[in-house]
Design a protein around this motif. Structure first.
Motif, PDB file in Angstrom:
ATOM      1  N   ARG A  64       0.826  -1.202   0.000  1.00 26.08           N
ATOM      2  CA  ARG A  64       0.000   0.000   0.000  1.00 26.08           C
ATOM      3  C   ARG A  64       0.862   1.255   0.000  1.00 26.08           C
ATOM      4  O   ARG A  64       0.516   2.257  -0.621  1.00 26.08           O
ATOM      5  CB  ARG A  64      -0.937   0.000   1.224  1.00 26.08           C
ATOM      6  CG  ARG A  64      -2.225  -0.761   0.962  1.00 26.08           C
ATOM      7  CD  ARG A  64      -3.110  -0.766   2.164  1.00 26.08           C
ATOM      8  NE  ARG A  64      -2.519  -1.549   3.233  1.00 26.08           N
ATOM      9  CZ  ARG A  64      -2.473  -1.153   4.495  1.00 26.08           C
ATOM     10  NH1 ARG A  64      -2.958   0.019   4.829  1.00 26.08           N
ATOM     11  NH2 ARG A  64      -1.926  -1.929   5.405  1.00 26.08           N
ATOM     12  N   TYR A  65       2.019   1.176   0.693  1.00 23.10           N
ATOM     13  CA  TYR A  65       2.911   2.337   0.716  1.00 23.10           C
ATOM     14  C   TYR A  65       3.442   2.622  -0.684  1.00 23.10           C
ATOM     15  O   TYR A  65       3.448   3.769  -1.132  1.00 23.10           O
ATOM     16  CB  TYR A  65       4.068   2.104   1.691  1.00 23.10           C
ATOM     17  CG  TYR A  65       5.041   3.250   1.717  1.00 23.10           C
ATOM     18  CD1 TYR A  65       4.698   4.461   2.306  1.00 23.10           C
ATOM     19  CD2 TYR A  65       6.294   3.143   1.108  1.00 23.10           C
ATOM     20  CE1 TYR A  65       5.567   5.526   2.296  1.00 23.10           C
ATOM     21  CE2 TYR A  65       7.171   4.206   1.094  1.00 23.10           C
ATOM     22  CZ  TYR A  65       6.807   5.400   1.694  1.00 23.10           C
ATOM     23  OH  TYR A  65       7.666   6.460   1.686  1.00 23.10           O
ATOM     24  N   TRP A  68       0.860   4.236  -2.695  1.00 16.63           N
ATOM     25  CA  TRP A  68       0.708   5.657  -2.366  1.00 16.63           C
ATOM     26  C   TRP A  68       1.778   6.480  -3.076  1.00 16.63           C
ATOM     27  O   TRP A  68       1.509   7.545  -3.638  1.00 16.63           O
ATOM     28  CB  TRP A  68       0.798   5.830  -0.845  1.00 16.63           C
ATOM     29  CG  TRP A  68       0.799   7.254  -0.398  1.00 16.63           C
ATOM     30  CD1 TRP A  68      -0.278   8.074  -0.297  1.00 16.63           C
ATOM     31  CD2 TRP A  68       1.935   8.031  -0.010  1.00 16.63           C
ATOM     32  NE1 TRP A  68       0.107   9.318   0.133  1.00 16.63           N
ATOM     33  CE2 TRP A  68       1.464   9.321   0.318  1.00 16.63           C
ATOM     34  CE3 TRP A  68       3.307   7.769   0.091  1.00 16.63           C
ATOM     35  CZ2 TRP A  68       2.307  10.335   0.741  1.00 16.63           C
ATOM     36  CZ3 TRP A  68       4.147   8.787   0.510  1.00 16.63           C
ATOM     37  CH2 TRP A  68       3.641  10.051   0.827  1.00 16.63           C
ATOM     38  N   ASP A  78      -5.368   7.157  -8.688  1.00 15.16           N
ATOM     39  CA  ASP A  78      -5.758   7.161  -7.294  1.00 15.16           C
ATOM     40  C   ASP A  78      -6.956   6.231  -7.120  1.00 15.16           C
ATOM     41  O   ASP A  78      -8.012   6.467  -7.708  1.00 15.16           O
ATOM     42  CB  ASP A  78      -6.118   8.589  -6.881  1.00 15.16           C
ATOM     43  CG  ASP A  78      -6.491   8.694  -5.411  1.00 15.16           C
ATOM     44  OD1 ASP A  78      -6.450   7.665  -4.724  1.00 15.16           O
ATOM     45  OD2 ASP A  78      -6.821   9.803  -4.973  1.00 15.16           O
ATOM     46  N   GLY A 102      -3.566  12.685  -3.256  1.00 15.42           N
ATOM     47  CA  GLY A 102      -4.654  11.807  -2.842  1.00 15.42           C
ATOM     48  C   GLY A 102      -5.904  12.570  -2.468  1.00 15.42           C
ATOM     49  O   GLY A 102      -6.022  13.779  -2.715  1.00 15.42           O
ATOM     50  N   THR A 303      -4.104  10.260   4.100  1.00 19.35           N
ATOM     51  CA  THR A 303      -3.546  10.968   2.942  1.00 19.35           C
ATOM     52  C   THR A 303      -3.220  12.421   3.310  1.00 19.35           C
ATOM     53  O   THR A 303      -2.190  12.948   2.916  1.00 19.35           O
ATOM     54  CB  THR A 303      -4.512  10.964   1.749  1.00 19.35           C
ATOM     55  OG1 THR A 303      -5.812  11.288   2.222  1.00 19.35           O
ATOM     56  CG2 THR A 303      -4.541   9.616   1.070  1.00 19.35           C
TER      57      THR A 303
END
Lengths: 337, 291
Positions: A64-65, A68, A78, A102, A303
């Motif tokens: 997930r990082y 991002w 996004d 985000g 975010t």
């Protein structure tokens, strides 16, 4: 010099990465999922689960990082803006562009729409505070450091110590009691909207005063220490023995040299100001960056917290860099290679 | 800092003996005022359980109608009818337990990394220096707010957050001192005697860093008390109903227009304690310089 700046920029990059990883990992402990926060407290469990699946919010943390980072770099879309989520989150800039910070689940707006106005408001607050901190602390520091141990020195030094002992929330309480309740001269809230009796300028007075009170005493003490050291230097003795007037000795010889060390301190104050700004903006309901950061943290808007972290770290590192460059320009004896 | 370690050869200008330090405090009016302010709160905090005050969390429903100071409540009550004097004294107990603990842990970590970086130099110094730069570039308040709002408020988390934030600064001070001290004669003498590295770091070098470290600890106690106050004020302090000065201000700012004394009293308390530590640091620091 160029190598030094390049090194610092690398450090900035590493710090940004490290800070964002730390913030991302800490947020893991935050209760409530992104899906729950996007849908609100009354969404059913199935809705939350299906959105979680579509957002791939169950993936392991490192994945997930990286996602991002991908959104930030404009490499991937996004996931929150995907029409399939049914959330109606829409960024006019599109869902894939460089610098996409985000979507804020707290404000239900793109982070880029939330953050910059507030940063501007905070910059006004901090800029005004600096405009008072610098001359005030210089006057205090030079007057008390000029003759160490004199009556002026003791009075001004004690005053500086007392002022640096008043945290922002306490000075707000004191100032509000004095100027809002006892003598209703100023507004106790600063929403920065032109409302009837209070002008914009009057709304800025108390928040700026609170920041100045806590910070300027500290800077004044730094300038004082530096001034005391300079006054003991042989070239000052020479200047006095040469028969120069005290004013000339101070203005021509002492002042410039005494300002070298505190220059860095002044720029490091930006870091201090950030924490003062959170408290001050909360007290006066000021629509700024600090209050937004606090609200985002309490809500768990990851975010927005990440974006705020990136900005504060950048501001801190860049001011530090400017401080070091200025230090080198002011002091020919210092050369960093 | 009262450990009387006296290395055979060490007579160093930076090193005050505990007795001399005490005498110096007595001679400086600044330090003496600071000592008085700190001692005032320490005595109240220690004696809190046996003082004739009301329990800090008891609500007096009758007093809520007129919360101003009275014979029964010397400093009045807060919005929930709790005795302000009692909450103030028990709040001193809270802050005077958490702040010294947090500073002590930060000192231990900071001293350890400072000794390592200064004594070994080379890549150890480089690594510690770079990591410190990264932590120091991170605005402290963001760290506190993000960490505590996510992990939850507790003494442990406050200690961790303040340690992370202040250890690099302490490390830098110690490193600077070690760089000077490690070339002193008595360190060479210890090396010749074949003392271990640990012995040299902790018995020969560390006690000679005492002077500046005592001043720094006093200043840090002041900052940490402010930090704990800010966290309490932001609603990230110790969970209610623990009496905590920052929290007391937070709970009463909404009624400051009607009952300002509820916020003024705890604000004044925190200023007086922080001022005490700052004056103490200033007085001792002046003494260090004169020697």
């Amino acid at each position: 010099m160029l190598r030094f700046i390049a090194g610092r920029l690398v450090l900035l990059f590493v710090t940004l990465l490290a800070a964002s990883v730390v913030v991302f990992s800490i947020s893991e402990f935050s209760p409530g999922s992104v899906a729950r926060k996007s849908l609100g407290p009354y969404a059913s469990q199935e809705q939350v689960e299906s959105l979680t699946k579509r957002l791939k919010a169950d993936d392991p943390l490192p994945l997930r990082y990286v996602r991002w980072l991908g959104v930030l770099a404009g490499v991937i879309d996004d996931p929150l803006q995907d029409p399939a989520t049914g959330l109606d989150f829409h960024d006019p800039r599109g869902s894939r562009y460089f610098g996409n910070l985000g979507y804020s689940t707290l404000y239900k707006m793109p982070v880029n729409d939330v953050i910059w106005d507030r940063l501007g408001n905070t910059a006004i607050l901090a800029g005004l505070a600096f405009a008072f901190i610098i001359p005030l602390s210089m006057i205090f520091g030079v007057l008390s450091g000029m003759r160490e141990g004199s009556k002026t020195d003791r009075t001004l030094s004690t005053l500086s110590i007392v002022l640096t002992s008043i945290p922002e929330f306490a000075s707000s309480v004191f100032l509000v009691t004095l100027f809002v309740i006892l003598l209703p001269l100023l507004p106790g809230t600063s929403p920065l909207t032109e409302s009837g009796q209070w002008s914009m300028a009057s709304q800025l007075i108390l928040p700026v005063a609170v920041l100045v009170i806590y910070d300027f005493g500290y800077v004044a003490r730094m300038i004082r220490i530096s001034m005391v050291e300079v006054m003991e230097k042989p070239y000052i003795r020479t200047a006095i023995l040469k028969g120069l007037s005290p004013r000339r000795v101070i203005m021509r010889h002492a002042l410039r040299n005494a300002m070298i060390a505190p220059f860095t301190v002044l720029l490091l104050q930006v870091n201090f100001l950030v924490s003062g700004v959170v408290v001050t903006e909360l007290v006066f309901a000021y629509p700024g960056f600090g209050r937004m950061l606090l609200e985002a943290s309490l809500f768990g808007d990851i975010t927005l917290i990440e974006a705020a972290t990136l900005i504060t770290v950048t501001v801190a590192v860049v001011t530090q860099l400017l401080g070091d460059i200025g230090y080198m320009l002011l002091n020919p004896q210092v050369r960093i290679d | 800092m009262s450990v009387e370690v006296q290395p055979a050869v060490a007579v160093n200008p930076l090193q005050p003996s505990s007795r001399r330090l005490f005498r110096r405090v007595l001679r400086s009016p600044t330090a003496l005022t600071g000592l008085f302010l700190v001692a005032f709160w320490v005595v109240l905090a220690v004696l809190a359980p046996i003082l004739p005050i009301l329990p800090p969390n008891d609500q007096d429903m009758i007093a809520m109608g007129n919360p101003y100071p009275s014979a029964q409540h010397l400093l009045g009550t807060d919005v929930l009818g709790r005795d302000i004097l009692s909450r103030l004294i028990f709040g001193a107990r809270t802050v005077l337990q958490v702040a010294p603990l947090a500073v002590a842990v930060a000192m231990i970590v900071g001293i350890a990394i400072g000794l390592l970086a200064g004594y070994f130099g080379g890549w150890v110094d480089m690594l510690i220096g770079r990591l410190s730069d990264i932590v120091l570039a991170f605005p402290v308040i963001v760290l506190y707010v993000v960490l505590i709002s996510n992990v939850g408020p507790s003494v442990f988390n406050i200690v961790v957050a303040t340690t992370v934030a202040s250890a690099p600064g302490i490390g830098r001070i110690v490193r600077g001192l070690v760089l000077v001290l490690k070339h002193q004669g008595y360190v060479d003498a210890a090396k010749m005697r074949g003392e271990s590295t640990l012995h040299i770091m902790f018995v020969e070098i560390l006690p000679n860093c005492r002077g500046p470290l005592i001043v720094d600890a006093c200043l840090r106690l002041g900052y940490t008390i402010i930090t704990i106050g800010i966290l309490g004020f932001l609603g990230l302090g110790l969970p209610p109903p623990t009496p905590d000065w920052g929290g007391m201000v937070r709970e009463t700012t909404t009624v400051i227009n009607i009952w300002p004394h509820m916020s003024l009293i705890p604000s004044g308390a925190i200023v007086s304690l922080v001022l005490g530590f700052n004056l103490l640091a200033d007085g001792i620091g002046e003494g260090n310089k004169q020697r």
